[in-house]
Scaffold this motif. Sequence first.
Motif, PDB file in Angstrom:
ATOM      1  N   LEU A  46      14.594  10.821   0.772  1.00 51.65           N
ATOM      2  CA  LEU A  46      15.940  11.285   0.457  1.00 51.65           C
ATOM      3  C   LEU A  46      16.845  11.073   1.659  1.00 51.65           C
ATOM      4  O   LEU A  46      16.519  11.514   2.768  1.00 51.65           O
ATOM      5  N   VAL A  47      17.967  10.393   1.446  1.00 48.22           N
ATOM      6  CA  VAL A  47      18.918  10.130   2.526  1.00 48.22           C
ATOM      7  C   VAL A  47      20.301  10.631   2.129  1.00 48.22           C
ATOM      8  O   VAL A  47      20.598  10.813   0.951  1.00 48.22           O
ATOM      9  N   LEU A  48      21.145  10.830   3.141  1.00 51.43           N
ATOM     10  CA  LEU A  48      22.542  11.230   2.942  1.00 51.43           C
ATOM     11  C   LEU A  48      22.662  12.502   2.109  1.00 51.43           C
ATOM     12  O   LEU A  48      23.509  12.612   1.223  1.00 51.43           O
ATOM     13  N   ASN A  49      21.772  13.453   2.376  1.00 53.39           N
ATOM     14  CA  ASN A  49      21.755  14.761   1.709  1.00 53.39           C
ATOM     15  C   ASN A  49      21.500  14.674   0.204  1.00 53.39           C
ATOM     16  O   ASN A  49      21.937  15.544  -0.546  1.00 53.39           O
ATOM     17  N   ALA A  50      20.819  13.653  -0.236  1.00 55.42           N
ATOM     18  CA  ALA A  50      20.497  13.516  -1.662  1.00 55.42           C
ATOM     19  C   ALA A  50      19.462  14.553  -2.070  1.00 55.42           C
ATOM     20  O   ALA A  50      18.668  15.019  -1.248  1.00 55.42           O
ATOM     21  N   SER A  51      19.476  14.882  -3.335  1.00 58.19           N
ATOM     22  CA  SER A  51      18.474  15.770  -3.915  1.00 58.19           C
ATOM     23  C   SER A  51      17.483  14.932  -4.704  1.00 58.19           C
ATOM     24  O   SER A  51      17.830  13.865  -5.215  1.00 58.19           O
ATOM     25  N   MET A  52      16.279  15.446  -4.846  1.00 56.67           N
ATOM     26  CA  MET A  52      15.269  14.764  -5.634  1.00 56.67           C
ATOM     27  C   MET A  52      15.652  14.824  -7.106  1.00 56.67           C
ATOM     28  O   MET A  52      15.944  15.897  -7.623  1.00 56.67           O
ATOM     29  N   PRO A  53      15.689  13.673  -7.795  1.00 54.70           N
ATOM     30  CA  PRO A  53      16.016  13.702  -9.220  1.00 54.70           C
ATOM     31  C   PRO A  53      14.909  14.386 -10.023  1.00 54.70           C
ATOM     32  O   PRO A  53      13.734  14.289  -9.673  1.00 54.70           O
ATOM     33  N   SER A  54      15.307  15.053 -11.085  1.00 55.54           N
ATOM     34  CA  SER A  54      14.323  15.668 -11.975  1.00 55.54           C
ATOM     35  C   SER A  54      13.794  14.608 -12.927  1.00 55.54           C
ATOM     36  O   SER A  54      14.393  13.544 -13.093  1.00 55.54           O
ATOM     37  N   ALA A  55      12.688  14.910 -13.580  1.00 56.81           N
ATOM     38  CA  ALA A  55      12.101  13.970 -14.544  1.00 56.81           C
ATOM     39  C   ALA A  55      13.083  13.673 -15.680  1.00 56.81           C
ATOM     40  O   ALA A  55      13.103  12.564 -16.208  1.00 56.81           O
ATOM     41  N   GLN A  56      13.932  14.631 -16.033  1.00 58.49           N
ATOM     42  CA  GLN A  56      14.895  14.433 -17.107  1.00 58.49           C
ATOM     43  C   GLN A  56      16.004  13.450 -16.718  1.00 58.49           C
ATOM     44  O   GLN A  56      16.645  12.859 -17.585  1.00 58.49           O
ATOM     45  N   GLU A  57      16.233  13.254 -15.425  1.00 63.40           N
ATOM     46  CA  GLU A  57      17.263  12.326 -14.955  1.00 63.40           C
ATOM     47  C   GLU A  57      16.740  10.895 -14.833  1.00 63.40           C
ATOM     48  O   GLU A  57      17.508   9.996 -14.493  1.00 63.40           O
ATOM     49  N   LEU A  58      15.449  10.717 -15.087  1.00 65.65           N
ATOM     50  CA  LEU A  58      14.805   9.414 -14.894  1.00 65.65           C
ATOM     51  C   LEU A  58      14.331   8.835 -16.219  1.00 65.65           C
ATOM     52  O   LEU A  58      14.002   9.591 -17.145  1.00 65.65           O
ATOM     53  N   ASN A  68       0.835  -1.207   0.000  1.00 64.50           N
ATOM     54  CA  ASN A  68       0.000   0.000   0.000  1.00 64.50           C
ATOM     55  C   ASN A  68       0.863   1.249   0.000  1.00 64.50           C
ATOM     56  O   ASN A  68       0.426   2.309  -0.415  1.00 64.50           O
ATOM     57  N   VAL A  69       2.068   1.107   0.552  1.00 63.59           N
ATOM     58  CA  VAL A  69       3.011   2.225   0.623  1.00 63.59           C
ATOM     59  C   VAL A  69       4.354   1.730   0.108  1.00 63.59           C
ATOM     60  O   VAL A  69       4.864   0.712   0.572  1.00 63.59           O
ATOM     61  N   MET A  70       4.904   2.444  -0.874  1.00 64.96           N
ATOM     62  CA  MET A  70       6.252   2.148  -1.336  1.00 64.96           C
ATOM     63  C   MET A  70       7.132   3.326  -0.975  1.00 64.96           C
ATOM     64  O   MET A  70       6.871   4.459  -1.374  1.00 64.96           O
ATOM     65  N   LEU A  71       8.174   3.031  -0.202  1.00 64.10           N
ATOM     66  CA  LEU A  71       9.185   4.031   0.107  1.00 64.10           C
ATOM     67  C   LEU A  71      10.327   3.830  -0.874  1.00 64.10           C
ATOM     68  O   LEU A  71      10.922   2.756  -0.923  1.00 64.10           O
ATOM     69  N   VAL A  72      10.619   4.852  -1.673  1.00 68.66           N
ATOM     70  CA  VAL A  72      11.727   4.793  -2.621  1.00 68.66           C
ATOM     71  C   VAL A  72      12.866   5.586  -1.993  1.00 68.66           C
ATOM     72  O   VAL A  72      12.844   6.810  -1.983  1.00 68.66           O
ATOM     73  N   VAL A  73      13.824   4.861  -1.426  1.00 71.60           N
ATOM     74  CA  VAL A  73      14.928   5.499  -0.718  1.00 71.60           C
ATOM     75  C   VAL A  73      15.983   5.906  -1.746  1.00 71.60           C
ATOM     76  O   VAL A  73      16.527   5.065  -2.462  1.00 71.60           O
ATOM     77  N   ILE A  74      16.240   7.206  -1.801  1.00 73.31           N
ATOM     78  CA  ILE A  74      17.128   7.778  -2.809  1.00 73.31           C
ATOM     79  C   ILE A  74      18.329   8.404  -2.113  1.00 73.31           C
ATOM     80  O   ILE A  74      18.183   9.347  -1.343  1.00 73.31           O
ATOM     81  N   GLY A  75      19.496   7.842  -2.402  1.00 72.90           N
ATOM     82  CA  GLY A  75      20.748   8.403  -1.923  1.00 72.90           C
ATOM     83  C   GLY A  75      21.375   9.265  -3.009  1.00 72.90           C
ATOM     84  O   GLY A  75      20.828   9.397  -4.112  1.00 72.90           O
ATOM     85  N   PRO A  76      22.539   9.833  -2.736  1.00 74.13           N
ATOM     86  CA  PRO A  76      23.165  10.765  -3.676  1.00 74.13           C
ATOM     87  C   PRO A  76      23.528  10.154  -5.036  1.00 74.13           C
ATOM     88  O   PRO A  76      23.653  10.868  -6.024  1.00 74.13           O
ATOM     89  N   GLN A  77      23.693   8.841  -5.113  1.00 77.72           N
ATOM     90  CA  GLN A  77      24.098   8.205  -6.368  1.00 77.72           C
ATOM     91  C   GLN A  77      22.981   7.374  -6.996  1.00 77.72           C
ATOM     92  O   GLN A  77      23.219   6.642  -7.956  1.00 77.72           O
ATOM     93  N   TRP A  78      21.772   7.476  -6.501  1.00 82.17           N
ATOM     94  CA  TRP A  78      20.664   6.611  -6.919  1.00 82.17           C
ATOM     95  C   TRP A  78      20.472   6.591  -8.430  1.00 82.17           C
ATOM     96  O   TRP A  78      20.259   5.540  -9.030  1.00 82.17           O
ATOM     97  N   THR A  79      20.536   7.750  -9.075  1.00 81.24           N
ATOM     98  CA  THR A  79      20.323   7.800 -10.533  1.00 81.24           C
ATOM     99  C   THR A  79      21.586   7.526 -11.327  1.00 81.24           C
ATOM    100  O   THR A  79      21.513   7.223 -12.509  1.00 81.24           O
TER     101      THR A  79
END
Length: 184
Positions: free
Chosen positions: A108-120, A57-68
Amino acid sequence: MKIFISYRRADSTYLIGRIKDRLVSVFGEESTFRDLDDIPAGVDFRDVLERETNGCNVMLVVIGPQWTSITDTKGDRRLFNPGDYTRIEVETGLKRLSEGKAIVIPVLVLNASMPSAQELPLSLGQLAYQNAISIRNDPDFNSDMERLIRDMKRIGDEIIVQYFEPETIHILEGRFWMGSLEGA
């Protein structure tokens, strides 16, 4: 509530255990899924991941600084490989989101930024527009987790649960044949 934690081991393993432990303390062990802890030895992990992503019901997408930017052995970004398991997990979560069956929360973990749609990849584009929450290290970890848990409880009440109820047909009072005639 069924919670699926999606993450990249090479990017954010450090905090995943703490995040899961906190969620388990609030929602219970059976409600919280993390691949390393919850896939038994000797089973086909693909089947387990498919079942768990389609049942959350809930998906947590954990994004670190190198995720993309994490790459495979050829130097290609893994997120752009259609067979990448993290990509498949998030695609499934976003599909369930579009059907009103789940919520997807970028964490967002470890000071990561949210990726933009263009990075995905195009199939993950919606993720860029999901409101994210940051989980920081101490001394902010506890207050950040409290906010995440509060938000999860609030949105958990809003998730649409689809029930199946067969159509009711009114049958008039009286005698009727049940079954079939002999030899027919």
